[in-house]
Design a protein around this motif. Structure first.
Motif, PDB file in Angstrom:
ATOM      1  N   LYS A   1      37.033  39.338  81.868  1.00 36.44           N
ATOM      2  CA  LYS A   1      38.448  39.604  82.152  1.00 36.44           C
ATOM      3  C   LYS A   1      39.059  40.414  81.021  1.00 36.44           C
ATOM      4  O   LYS A   1      38.660  40.268  79.862  1.00 36.44           O
TER       5      LYS A   1
ATOM      6  N   ALA B   1      42.774  31.600  81.384  1.00 37.50           N
ATOM      7  CA  ALA B   1      41.393  31.575  81.867  1.00 37.50           C
ATOM      8  C   ALA B   1      40.504  30.627  81.079  1.00 37.50           C
ATOM      9  O   ALA B   1      39.435  30.229  81.567  1.00 37.50           O
TER      10      ALA B   1
ATOM     11  N   THR C   1      44.701  39.569  81.069  1.00 37.48           N
ATOM     12  CA  THR C   1      44.440  38.697  82.215  1.00 37.48           C
ATOM     13  C   THR C   1      43.961  37.333  81.743  1.00 37.48           C
ATOM     14  O   THR C   1      44.382  36.293  82.278  1.00 37.48           O
ATOM     15  N   PHE C   2      43.106  37.334  80.739  1.00 34.50           N
ATOM     16  CA  PHE C   2      42.569  36.086  80.196  1.00 34.50           C
ATOM     17  C   PHE C   2      43.686  35.186  79.671  1.00 34.50           C
ATOM     18  O   PHE C   2      43.730  33.986  79.966  1.00 34.50           O
TER      19      PHE C   2
END
Length: 226
Positions: free
Chosen positions: A192, A202, A196-197
């Protein structure tokens, strides 16, 4: 000049903090801010490194990027501080630790400071803030995450601000998750993006390790050939 000030680590969230190349004084203050207020640890290339109170666990490369200096300038500056007995450096092929000499003198309480004269003190209020459950800045600097995650894409300044809003527990969980995540997804192009992480939290996702996938396929083969 007599007197002292309190300097909160949240000053790093101010856009002006990283807006320009650091001066030598700013770099010294930054080291004081980055130093651990209690023993913790970081991960360097998958190896857990213990960082004690008063130590900074950052490499010359990370400091150079942070201060907008060359690595040579960072090396000369740290050597100067070491010659002046302001720091002690510990280097190996795995870790690079900077110990602030007389760190406790920079962490005195208000009462202790008021009883003395001619001493400037930067007071660390992290213990008090942790009891209140507020976000606290530790030695787990954004650059440590950035280098450990090893997928350097996205707006770094925005990511840094996002990182600075995380709690100690969240940062620790992330740094513990990254080595397993990289093992589960060794090809960085399929990991990712850092934004996004962080935005999707995540690090709370379940990981499927390669050997677990192989085991599942093996079991399926046995069942199909029963």
């Amino acid at each position: 000049m007599n007197g002292w000030i309190k300097l909160h680590r949240q000053i790093m969230e101010n856009p002006m903090y990283f807006a320009e190349t650091f001066t030598r004084v700013q770099a010294w203050i930054d080291l004081l801010i980055l130093a651990n207020h209690k023993t913790g640890y970081i991960y360097v290339r998958g190896n857990r490194v213990e960082v004690h109170r008063g130590q900074v666990g950052m490499s010359e490369e990370s400091l150079a990027e942070r201060w907008k200096w060359s690595r040579g300038k960072v090396r000369r500056f740290l050597k100067h501080l070491e010659n002046e007995q302001q720091i002690v450096q510990q280097k190996s092929h795995i870790k690079s630790l900077i110990s602030i000499t007389n760190y406790e003198e920079y962490q005195q309480t208000v009462q202790q400071t008021e009883q003395q004269t001619g001493q400037q003190t930067i007071t660390n209020n992290n213990d008090k803030n942790e009891k209140k459950g507020s976000n606290v800045h530790t030695n787990v600097d954004f650059d440590v995450f950035w280098n450990a995650y090893d997928k350097k894409v996205g707006a770094k300044d925005k990511l840094r601000r996002k990182w600075n809003k995380l709690t100690n527990a969240e940062r620790t969980a992330i740094m513990e998750y990254i080595p397993r995540y990289k093992q589960a997804q060794p090809d960085k192009q399929f990991r990712k993006h850092p934004a996004t992480f962080l935005n999707n939290r995540a690090w709370e996702d379940e990981l499927i390790m390669p050997h677990e996938t192989d085991k599942s396929k093996s079991n399926q083969f046995v069942v199909n050939n029963w």
